[in-house]
Design an enzyme around this catalytic site. Structure first.
Site, PDB file in Angstrom:
ATOM      1  N   SER A  95       3.891   2.791 -12.558  1.00 16.58           N
ATOM      2  CA  SER A  95       2.652   2.738 -11.794  1.00 16.58           C
ATOM      3  C   SER A  95       1.446   2.697 -12.717  1.00 16.58           C
ATOM      4  O   SER A  95       1.146   1.662 -13.257  1.00 16.58           O
ATOM      5  CB  SER A  95       2.518   3.841 -10.745  1.00 16.58           C
ATOM      6  OG  SER A  95       1.446   3.510  -9.877  1.00 16.58           O
ATOM      7  N   CYS A 107       6.103   6.537 -10.212  1.00 19.80           N
ATOM      8  CA  CYS A 107       7.137   6.421  -9.203  1.00 19.80           C
ATOM      9  C   CYS A 107       8.454   6.165  -9.940  1.00 19.80           C
ATOM     10  O   CYS A 107       8.458   5.660 -11.054  1.00 19.80           O
ATOM     11  CB  CYS A 107       6.827   5.318  -8.193  1.00 19.80           C
ATOM     12  SG  CYS A 107       6.488   3.711  -8.897  1.00 19.80           S
ATOM     13  N   HIS A 135     -11.288   8.630 -17.113  1.00 18.14           N
ATOM     14  CA  HIS A 135     -12.721   8.349 -17.123  1.00 18.14           C
ATOM     15  C   HIS A 135     -13.389   9.531 -17.821  1.00 18.14           C
ATOM     16  O   HIS A 135     -13.124  10.682 -17.455  1.00 18.14           O
ATOM     17  CB  HIS A 135     -13.257   8.195 -15.694  1.00 18.14           C
ATOM     18  CG  HIS A 135     -12.418   7.274 -14.865  1.00 18.14           C
ATOM     19  ND1 HIS A 135     -12.521   5.912 -14.936  1.00 18.14           N
ATOM     20  CD2 HIS A 135     -11.423   7.537 -13.985  1.00 18.14           C
ATOM     21  CE1 HIS A 135     -11.636   5.370 -14.110  1.00 18.14           C
ATOM     22  NE2 HIS A 135     -10.958   6.333 -13.529  1.00 18.14           N
TER      23      HIS A 135
END
Length: 133
Positions: free
Chosen positions: A63, A83, A68
């Site tokens: 995934s 996943c 940030h």
């Protein structure tokens, strides 16, 4: 619930601003985190903002990882969605260590759907994913 993945949502602070404003340091931390999490890198994008801050996203076979940074606050936000296989908590431990965050809050969310949401025959037909690349 049919669990298909684990999503970690993280807030970390009291990290040195110079580390959080260094795109190469962020890139290296993500690559190391991916290895620690036993994940497979597909693509990595790192962007330096002006006057400060870095955003980086790693697309994984499992995934993604996104980070940030707000160097002026000694803060970063990250999310790691894995996943199938992989160790997202190990990846996050590596990020926290690499970016020297003294404090961290992590929320873990099981991702998936109720087993009754999809007819059994459709689950069986779609249970294997192929890499078309």
């Amino acid at each position: 619930m049919k669990k298909v993945g684990t999503h970690l949502v993280v807030d970390a602070w009291q990290a040195p601003g110079e580390l959080l404003n260094d795109p190469e340091r962020i890139r290296r931390a993500l690559i190391d985190a991916i290895a620690a999490g036993e994940a497979t890198l597909i693509d990595l994008c790192v962007h330096q903002f002006s006057p400060h801050g870095v955003t980086a996203t790693a697309t994984l076979a499992e995934s993604h990882i996104a980070i940030h940074t707000w160097p002026e606050y000694g803060y970063f936000a990250a999310d790691l969605f894995f996943c199938g296989q992989g160790q997202p908590k190990e990846a996050m431990k590596l990020l926290q260590t690499a970016l020297q965050a003294k404090k961290m809050e992590m929320r873990e969310i099981d991702r998936g759907f109720p087993a009754s949401a999809i007819p059994t025959e459709q689950l069986l037909e779609n249970s294997v994913y192929e890499d078309v690349a």
